[in-house]
Design a protein around this motif. Sequence first.
Motif, PDB file in Angstrom:
ATOM      1  N   ARG A 267       0.832  -1.202   0.000  1.00 15.72           N
ATOM      2  CA  ARG A 267       0.000   0.000   0.000  1.00 15.72           C
ATOM      3  C   ARG A 267       0.861   1.245   0.000  1.00 15.72           C
ATOM      4  O   ARG A 267       1.883   1.337   0.680  1.00 15.72           O
ATOM      5  CB  ARG A 267      -0.912   0.009   1.227  1.00 15.72           C
ATOM      6  N   ILE A 268       0.425   2.247  -0.831  1.00 18.67           N
ATOM      7  CA  ILE A 268       1.144   3.522  -0.898  1.00 18.67           C
ATOM      8  C   ILE A 268       0.740   4.400   0.276  1.00 18.67           C
ATOM      9  O   ILE A 268       1.581   5.060   0.888  1.00 18.67           O
ATOM     10  CB  ILE A 268       0.865   4.243  -2.233  1.00 18.67           C
ATOM     11  N   VAL A 269      -0.534   4.366   0.631  1.00 31.29           N
ATOM     12  CA  VAL A 269      -1.030   5.196   1.726  1.00 31.29           C
ATOM     13  C   VAL A 269      -0.633   4.552   3.047  1.00 31.29           C
ATOM     14  O   VAL A 269      -0.220   3.393   3.112  1.00 31.29           O
ATOM     15  CB  VAL A 269      -2.565   5.355   1.640  1.00 31.29           C
ATOM     16  N   ALA A 270      -0.758   5.341   4.109  1.00 29.70           N
ATOM     17  CA  ALA A 270      -0.385   4.856   5.435  1.00 29.70           C
ATOM     18  C   ALA A 270      -1.324   3.748   5.896  1.00 29.70           C
ATOM     19  O   ALA A 270      -2.447   3.588   5.389  1.00 29.70           O
ATOM     20  CB  ALA A 270      -0.407   6.007   6.442  1.00 29.70           C
ATOM     21  N   MET A 271      -0.855   2.993   6.884  1.00 29.39           N
ATOM     22  CA  MET A 271      -1.641   1.899   7.441  1.00 29.39           C
ATOM     23  C   MET A 271      -2.915   2.455   8.073  1.00 29.39           C
ATOM     24  O   MET A 271      -2.907   3.528   8.665  1.00 29.39           O
ATOM     25  CB  MET A 271      -0.800   1.158   8.489  1.00 29.39           C
ATOM     26  N   SER A 272      -4.012   1.725   7.916  1.00 30.11           N
ATOM     27  CA  SER A 272      -5.279   2.187   8.472  1.00 30.11           C
ATOM     28  C   SER A 272      -5.195   2.248   9.994  1.00 30.11           C
ATOM     29  O   SER A 272      -4.374   1.562  10.624  1.00 30.11           O
ATOM     30  CB  SER A 272      -6.410   1.250   8.058  1.00 30.11           C
ATOM     31  N   GLN A 273      -6.035   3.090  10.576  1.00 25.26           N
ATOM     32  CA  GLN A 273      -6.026   3.243  12.025  1.00 25.26           C
ATOM     33  C   GLN A 273      -6.376   1.935  12.726  1.00 25.26           C
ATOM     34  O   GLN A 273      -5.828   1.626  13.793  1.00 25.26           O
ATOM     35  CB  GLN A 273      -7.004   4.337  12.444  1.00 25.26           C
ATOM     36  N   LYS A 274      -7.268   1.160  12.141  1.00 23.14           N
ATOM     37  CA  LYS A 274      -7.646  -0.104  12.752  1.00 23.14           C
ATOM     38  C   LYS A 274      -6.451  -1.054  12.827  1.00 23.14           C
ATOM     39  O   LYS A 274      -6.180  -1.670  13.871  1.00 23.14           O
ATOM     40  CB  LYS A 274      -8.785  -0.743  11.956  1.00 23.14           C
ATOM     41  N   ASP A 275      -5.728  -1.172  11.658  1.00 24.09           N
ATOM     42  CA  ASP A 275      -4.563  -2.045  11.650  1.00 24.09           C
ATOM     43  C   ASP A 275      -3.462  -1.518  12.573  1.00 24.09           C
ATOM     44  O   ASP A 275      -2.747  -2.299  13.213  1.00 24.09           O
ATOM     45  CB  ASP A 275      -4.020  -2.180  10.224  1.00 24.09           C
ATOM     46  N   ARG A 276      -3.296  -0.186  12.637  1.00 22.86           N
ATOM     47  CA  ARG A 276      -2.275   0.390  13.513  1.00 22.86           C
ATOM     48  C   ARG A 276      -2.566   0.087  14.983  1.00 22.86           C
ATOM     49  O   ARG A 276      -1.671  -0.278  15.735  1.00 22.86           O
ATOM     50  CB  ARG A 276      -2.198   1.898  13.279  1.00 22.86           C
ATOM     51  N   ARG A 277      -3.839   0.239  15.380  1.00 24.97           N
ATOM     52  CA  ARG A 277      -4.199  -0.057  16.765  1.00 24.97           C
ATOM     53  C   ARG A 277      -3.992  -1.532  17.079  1.00 24.97           C
ATOM     54  O   ARG A 277      -3.490  -1.889  18.150  1.00 24.97           O
ATOM     55  CB  ARG A 277      -5.657   0.330  17.028  1.00 24.97           C
ATOM     56  N   GLU A 278      -4.374  -2.389  16.125  1.00 20.75           N
ATOM     57  CA  GLU A 278      -4.215  -3.828  16.341  1.00 20.75           C
ATOM     58  C   GLU A 278      -2.736  -4.208  16.409  1.00 20.75           C
ATOM     59  O   GLU A 278      -2.335  -5.027  17.254  1.00 20.75           O
ATOM     60  CB  GLU A 278      -4.895  -4.592  15.208  1.00 20.75           C
ATOM     61  N   LEU A 279      -1.908  -3.576  15.559  1.00 23.38           N
ATOM     62  CA  LEU A 279      -0.482  -3.872  15.579  1.00 23.38           C
ATOM     63  C   LEU A 279       0.165  -3.394  16.881  1.00 23.38           C
ATOM     64  O   LEU A 279       0.999  -4.097  17.460  1.00 23.38           O
ATOM     65  CB  LEU A 279       0.208  -3.224  14.375  1.00 23.38           C
ATOM     66  N   ASP A 280      -0.207  -2.212  17.328  1.00 20.60           N
ATOM     67  CA  ASP A 280       0.329  -1.708  18.603  1.00 20.60           C
ATOM     68  C   ASP A 280      -0.058  -2.623  19.761  1.00 20.60           C
ATOM     69  O   ASP A 280       0.754  -2.878  20.661  1.00 20.60           O
ATOM     70  CB  ASP A 280      -0.189  -0.288  18.864  1.00 20.60           C
ATOM     71  N   LEU A 281      -1.293  -3.101  19.755  1.00 23.54           N
ATOM     72  CA  LEU A 281      -1.743  -4.010  20.797  1.00 23.54           C
ATOM     73  C   LEU A 281      -0.944  -5.312  20.774  1.00 23.54           C
ATOM     74  O   LEU A 281      -0.544  -5.834  21.815  1.00 23.54           O
ATOM     75  CB  LEU A 281      -3.236  -4.295  20.631  1.00 23.54           C
ATOM     76  N   LEU A 282      -0.684  -5.819  19.562  1.00 20.29           N
ATOM     77  CA  LEU A 282       0.093  -7.051  19.435  1.00 20.29           C
ATOM     78  C   LEU A 282       1.538  -6.845  19.891  1.00 20.29           C
ATOM     79  O   LEU A 282       2.140  -7.742  20.494  1.00 20.29           O
ATOM     80  CB  LEU A 282       0.066  -7.546  17.988  1.00 20.29           C
ATOM     81  N   LEU A 283       2.114  -5.677  19.622  1.00 25.36           N
ATOM     82  CA  LEU A 283       3.478  -5.400  20.046  1.00 25.36           C
ATOM     83  C   LEU A 283       3.576  -5.348  21.573  1.00 25.36           C
ATOM     84  O   LEU A 283       4.538  -5.867  22.165  1.00 25.36           O
ATOM     85  CB  LEU A 283       3.957  -4.079  19.437  1.00 25.36           C
ATOM     86  N   ARG A 284       2.598  -4.713  22.225  1.00 28.46           N
ATOM     87  CA  ARG A 284       2.601  -4.687  23.691  1.00 28.46           C
ATOM     88  C   ARG A 284       2.436  -6.093  24.259  1.00 28.46           C
ATOM     89  O   ARG A 284       3.086  -6.467  25.238  1.00 28.46           O
ATOM     90  CB  ARG A 284       1.496  -3.766  24.209  1.00 28.46           C
ATOM     91  N   GLU A 285       1.559  -6.878  23.659  1.00 24.91           N
ATOM     92  CA  GLU A 285       1.365  -8.248  24.118  1.00 24.91           C
ATOM     93  C   GLU A 285       2.625  -9.079  23.908  1.00 24.91           C
ATOM     94  O   GLU A 285       2.968  -9.928  24.733  1.00 24.91           O
ATOM     95  CB  GLU A 285       0.190  -8.880  23.368  1.00 24.91           C
ATOM     96  N   GLU A 286       3.349  -8.816  22.808  1.00 26.84           N
ATOM     97  CA  GLU A 286       4.590  -9.541  22.543  1.00 26.84           C
ATOM     98  C   GLU A 286       5.629  -9.269  23.631  1.00 26.84           C
ATOM     99  O   GLU A 286       6.302 -10.190  24.106  1.00 26.84           O
ATOM    100  CB  GLU A 286       5.154  -9.133  21.184  1.00 26.84           C
ATOM    101  N   ARG A 287       5.769  -8.002  24.038  1.00 25.61           N
ATOM    102  CA  ARG A 287       6.718  -7.683  25.101  1.00 25.61           C
ATOM    103  C   ARG A 287       6.359  -8.393  26.407  1.00 25.61           C
ATOM    104  O   ARG A 287       7.217  -8.888  27.124  1.00 25.61           O
ATOM    105  CB  ARG A 287       6.774  -6.166  25.306  1.00 25.61           C
ATOM    106  N   THR A 288       5.051  -8.447  26.692  1.00 24.90           N
ATOM    107  CA  THR A 288       4.606  -9.142  27.894  1.00 24.90           C
ATOM    108  C   THR A 288       4.916 -10.630  27.829  1.00 24.90           C
ATOM    109  O   THR A 288       5.395 -11.231  28.799  1.00 24.90           O
ATOM    110  CB  THR A 288       3.096  -8.938  28.096  1.00 24.90           C
ATOM    111  N   LEU A 289       4.676 -11.254  26.664  1.00 17.43           N
ATOM    112  CA  LEU A 289       4.938 -12.678  26.503  1.00 17.43           C
ATOM    113  C   LEU A 289       6.427 -12.989  26.573  1.00 17.43           C
ATOM    114  O   LEU A 289       6.827 -14.029  27.115  1.00 17.43           O
ATOM    115  CB  LEU A 289       4.351 -13.171  25.180  1.00 17.43           C
TER     116      LEU A 289
END
Length: 608
Positions: A267-289
């Motif tokens: 994609r040329i445009v930036a990542m959608s807000q939904k995907d960005r929120r989901e990715l941020d949530l997954l990154l925080r969960e990854e650090r916890t795991l």
Amino acid sequence: MDITPMVASAGLLQTSLIWVAYAVAVALVFFVAVITVFTWQTPYDRSKLVTTVAIVSLTALLATVFLLPVDIALVSSTASASRGTKKDWATPERIHGILKTLKIVYYSLYSFDALLCLVVIPFAYFWYEEHDEVLEEEGRETWSTRFWQALKYTIAFIILVIILFLVGFFVPTAAQDHGRHLDLDYFKRLLTNNNGEKALSFGLGLLMTLGVLLYVLYTGTGLALLPVSLIKSAPAISAPELSAMTAAELEHNRELQRQIEMRNAGRIVAMSQKDRRELDLLLREERTLVRRQRLAAEASGEGQSTIMRIWTKTQAVFRPLKLFGGILLLCLSVILWISMLITAIDKAANSVCKSHCGYILGHINVFQPVNWVFVKAAKAFPIDYILMAFLILFLFSSSITGIASVGIRFLWVRIFQLKKGRTAPQALLIATVMQALIILAINYAVVNLLAPQYAMYGTQTFCQALSLDPGAPPDCRNHRDMIRPCSESLTDPLAKDVCTPTVMSTFLNRIVLNWPVFGAIDFWAQFAFLTVFLLVFVTSLIRTPRLNLTEIDEEAQADEEEGLLASTSRRFGATWQDITGRAKRTVGGHPNGQGYGTSGTNGTTSSR
């Protein structure tokens, strides 16, 4: 045939065996101290000086407490319990020599303990704080500069020691007449006129009173929690199972991250807000795991010292026995609580001098189970020594459990938390000082509440029968009913030449008699100790253990954060800069700041 040399040799052999048993106990205590330190300290951030000081301190402290059974055995060996008289070899000169040796050992150990707590351990703390890897690599930190910086902060504790000694040297004691109890010979012998001995007893009395306050909170809590924790020690999930479950969740988490990244790769445009929120949530969960996975690896012994790995495996092997051991320790805790309560009430009601002498009790008026067991076991040395060693180690372990459960706090603020295999060097040193003070309080509790008769006179007895010959000692060979335990000798003139009190009981009673305020605080604090134990005990029985992954994650995150006192030297440096209004100049003349490679006292990058 002259039997005098044979009798003297028998006495020398008996006293020598007692000292040999003490030497063996001290050697075992050293291994206990080593295991304790290496079990609790973190393997990632160690200091040789901190480890050595902690091991030496714990060994010296336990050796001091383990001297009590030796004291009791030595004075008991001078008397014949079946005849109520002194043995033939126990001449006044031999008894004086035994007591003098005990005094020298006691005063040496107590002085060494005070030196460790007030000077050596604070110096080791600041020595560790002054270490900076960056400055060391740059060659700007030398042994001498680090030594003088640590000594600068230690001077305050040295001044405290001098003040304590001077106060104890000059402060007047309670030698004035408080009533009829000072007419007794025993109390007259307790009133000291030696200024040096008075200064030492005042300093140790003050430290013991401070230790009693810690003993109430930490030992009272640990005495209730240690047996219950053994009973409830079976984990809801094993370390390998937790590791496998965490690895599966981590793999699933990273797979979802890859799917989101691949979905947005072209994609040329930036990542959608939904995907960005989901990715941020997954990154925080990854650090916890990842943190949870590290904890599971540590629980399995990975990355730990050899001693820690052996201890972990040993715990797993003997885990089925923990339930049985926990039940036995639970019964022991209840018996100790009942015995202390009986003695405390007996002292409060029947003490011959009440608060004027720290509630010293002439003799036990109510059956007390712990004291009875020790008096009976003392007739077959070293059974009583083994029981006393077990009791001391149990109270010592309870104190560690209490410190680990409550944490090192200032009022309600938690400064450090003790965790097995994850205790910072600063927390280890502070906990060692706390244990030193608590052990002094444990000494007081054992002598005055748990086994007062055993701790004061051991198995000694005296004969109440009047001798027909004015110059001969009393003879109870045909009057066994006239033999009395020496715990009843406080007011009996016939016992003066037979009953020899232990050096430890004399020393503690001298403290509370010369400074009654210490005795009053130490005595009434025992009721607070009993209350804390009862509250924690009932609460721990009602609560059920449960697996709390959120708590595990929070602990893992807290391990990665700097403690409140993790950089004492930097805080002192920042305070000095605030006072002077000038920042410290570093390499190239630049003030402290980001990107200049500085650290330590004024830098922004910590070596720990």
